[in-house]
Design a protein around this motif. Sequence first.
Motif, PDB file in Angstrom:
ATOM      1  N   THR A  82     -93.134  19.405  29.148  1.00 25.38           N
ATOM      2  CA  THR A  82     -93.304  18.448  27.936  1.00 25.38           C
ATOM      3  C   THR A  82     -92.262  18.668  26.769  1.00 25.38           C
ATOM      4  O   THR A  82     -91.986  17.754  26.087  1.00 25.38           O
ATOM      5  CB  THR A  82     -94.799  18.621  27.546  1.00 25.38           C
ATOM      6  OG1 THR A  82     -95.519  18.465  28.363  1.00 25.38           O
ATOM      7  CG2 THR A  82     -95.164  17.614  26.513  1.00 25.38           C
ATOM      8  N   LEU A 140     -90.959  11.090  22.459  1.00 25.46           N
ATOM      9  CA  LEU A 140     -91.929  10.319  22.683  1.00 25.46           C
ATOM     10  C   LEU A 140     -93.055  10.615  21.701  1.00 25.46           C
ATOM     11  O   LEU A 140     -93.098  11.684  20.965  1.00 25.46           O
ATOM     12  CB  LEU A 140     -92.459  10.450  23.915  1.00 25.46           C
ATOM     13  CG  LEU A 140     -91.552  10.143  25.078  1.00 25.46           C
ATOM     14  CD1 LEU A 140     -92.112  10.318  26.577  1.00 25.46           C
ATOM     15  CD2 LEU A 140     -91.002   8.647  24.917  1.00 25.46           C
ATOM     16  N   SER A 141     -94.277   9.685  21.313  1.00 32.00           N
ATOM     17  CA  SER A 141     -95.272  10.087  20.662  1.00 32.00           C
ATOM     18  C   SER A 141     -95.931  11.237  21.182  1.00 32.00           C
ATOM     19  O   SER A 141     -95.902  11.177  22.313  1.00 32.00           O
ATOM     20  CB  SER A 141     -96.185   8.697  20.510  1.00 32.00           C
ATOM     21  OG  SER A 141     -96.767   8.411  21.708  1.00 32.00           O
ATOM     22  N   LEU A 190     -99.216  11.221  21.517  1.00 33.91           N
ATOM     23  CA  LEU A 190    -100.201  11.031  22.835  1.00 33.91           C
ATOM     24  C   LEU A 190     -99.319  10.977  24.108  1.00 33.91           C
ATOM     25  O   LEU A 190    -100.037  11.420  25.123  1.00 33.91           O
ATOM     26  CB  LEU A 190    -100.635   9.512  22.428  1.00 33.91           C
ATOM     27  CG  LEU A 190    -101.873   9.007  23.353  1.00 33.91           C
ATOM     28  CD1 LEU A 190    -103.040   9.680  23.351  1.00 33.91           C
ATOM     29  CD2 LEU A 190    -102.162   7.432  22.983  1.00 33.91           C
ATOM     30  N   TYR A 191     -98.078  10.334  24.197  1.00 37.45           N
ATOM     31  CA  TYR A 191     -97.425  10.374  25.417  1.00 37.45           C
ATOM     32  C   TYR A 191     -96.867  11.935  25.981  1.00 37.45           C
ATOM     33  O   TYR A 191     -97.115  12.103  26.922  1.00 37.45           O
ATOM     34  CB  TYR A 191     -96.237   9.468  25.263  1.00 37.45           C
ATOM     35  CG  TYR A 191     -96.535   8.126  25.366  1.00 37.45           C
ATOM     36  CD1 TYR A 191     -97.085   7.500  26.423  1.00 37.45           C
ATOM     37  CD2 TYR A 191     -95.997   7.197  24.317  1.00 37.45           C
ATOM     38  CE1 TYR A 191     -97.450   6.186  26.600  1.00 37.45           C
ATOM     39  CE2 TYR A 191     -96.459   5.820  24.567  1.00 37.45           C
ATOM     40  CZ  TYR A 191     -96.997   5.191  25.588  1.00 37.45           C
ATOM     41  OH  TYR A 191     -97.492   4.081  25.649  1.00 37.45           O
ATOM     42  N   GLN A 192     -96.991  12.700  24.904  1.00 41.03           N
ATOM     43  CA  GLN A 192     -96.483  13.884  25.100  1.00 41.03           C
ATOM     44  C   GLN A 192     -97.881  14.696  25.932  1.00 41.03           C
ATOM     45  O   GLN A 192     -97.496  15.583  26.681  1.00 41.03           O
ATOM     46  CB  GLN A 192     -96.036  14.833  23.936  1.00 41.03           C
ATOM     47  CG  GLN A 192     -94.822  14.374  23.232  1.00 41.03           C
ATOM     48  CD  GLN A 192     -94.510  14.988  22.144  1.00 41.03           C
ATOM     49  OE1 GLN A 192     -94.792  16.239  22.116  1.00 41.03           O
ATOM     50  NE2 GLN A 192     -93.798  14.206  21.107  1.00 41.03           N
ATOM     51  N   TYR A 227    -100.356  13.381  27.583  1.00 41.17           N
ATOM     52  CA  TYR A 227    -100.257  12.763  28.728  1.00 41.17           C
ATOM     53  C   TYR A 227     -99.519  13.413  29.751  1.00 41.17           C
ATOM     54  O   TYR A 227     -99.557  13.890  30.728  1.00 41.17           O
ATOM     55  CB  TYR A 227    -100.202  11.164  28.963  1.00 41.17           C
ATOM     56  CG  TYR A 227    -101.171  10.262  28.189  1.00 41.17           C
ATOM     57  CD1 TYR A 227    -102.565  10.589  28.146  1.00 41.17           C
ATOM     58  CD2 TYR A 227    -100.876   9.168  27.739  1.00 41.17           C
ATOM     59  CE1 TYR A 227    -103.383  10.055  27.836  1.00 41.17           C
ATOM     60  CE2 TYR A 227    -101.859   8.461  27.257  1.00 41.17           C
ATOM     61  CZ  TYR A 227    -103.048   8.769  27.090  1.00 41.17           C
ATOM     62  OH  TYR A 227    -104.221   7.988  26.529  1.00 41.17           O
ATOM     63  N   ILE A 228     -98.138  13.466  29.370  1.00 42.44           N
ATOM     64  CA  ILE A 228     -97.193  14.431  30.056  1.00 42.44           C
ATOM     65  C   ILE A 228     -97.584  15.797  30.401  1.00 42.44           C
ATOM     66  O   ILE A 228     -97.549  16.234  31.569  1.00 42.44           O
ATOM     67  CB  ILE A 228     -95.728  14.286  29.566  1.00 42.44           C
ATOM     68  CG1 ILE A 228     -95.292  12.719  29.503  1.00 42.44           C
ATOM     69  CG2 ILE A 228     -94.813  15.248  30.297  1.00 42.44           C
ATOM     70  CD1 ILE A 228     -93.984  12.540  28.802  1.00 42.44           C
TER      71      ILE A 228
END
Length: 135
Positions: free
Chosen positions: A33, A39-40, A42-44, A46-47
């Motif tokens: 990550t 990335l935002s 939130l996306y971090q 998720y990753i």
Amino acid sequence: MIIWFLIGLGFLGIELLNFGLISIWFAIGAFITMFFTNLSILYQFYIFVGTSVFSLILIRKASLKLLKGKSSTVDRIKNSRVKIIEIKPNDNYTVYLEGKYWNCISKDVFEIGEFAKVEDYEGNKLILKKIKEKE
């Protein structure tokens, strides 16, 4: 980037203290990550969760098999021939096998000096079986 690196080091430190393949998956997820900090958050996240779960599924079975090894002491001594050296109350016996004294239980009745076969184990006790005449 530095935050995910520190999180990864934290999980790696927990794994080094524990070494039970508990937090290594989160360390892998955090290190991957750290390359997606553009990335935002939130996306971090998720990753991080996705790569942690993916690495858990992909690697855990193989790594546990590698760490566990092929044989344990009890697996090695199954079917061993042992001599009864002591009889204790409640049909418990003591045998000497591979340099250790073992507590044993059995449905069969033995005399001191009689031979038996290690059939299985239950907890820390060996389960003995009478040896047939032809064995």
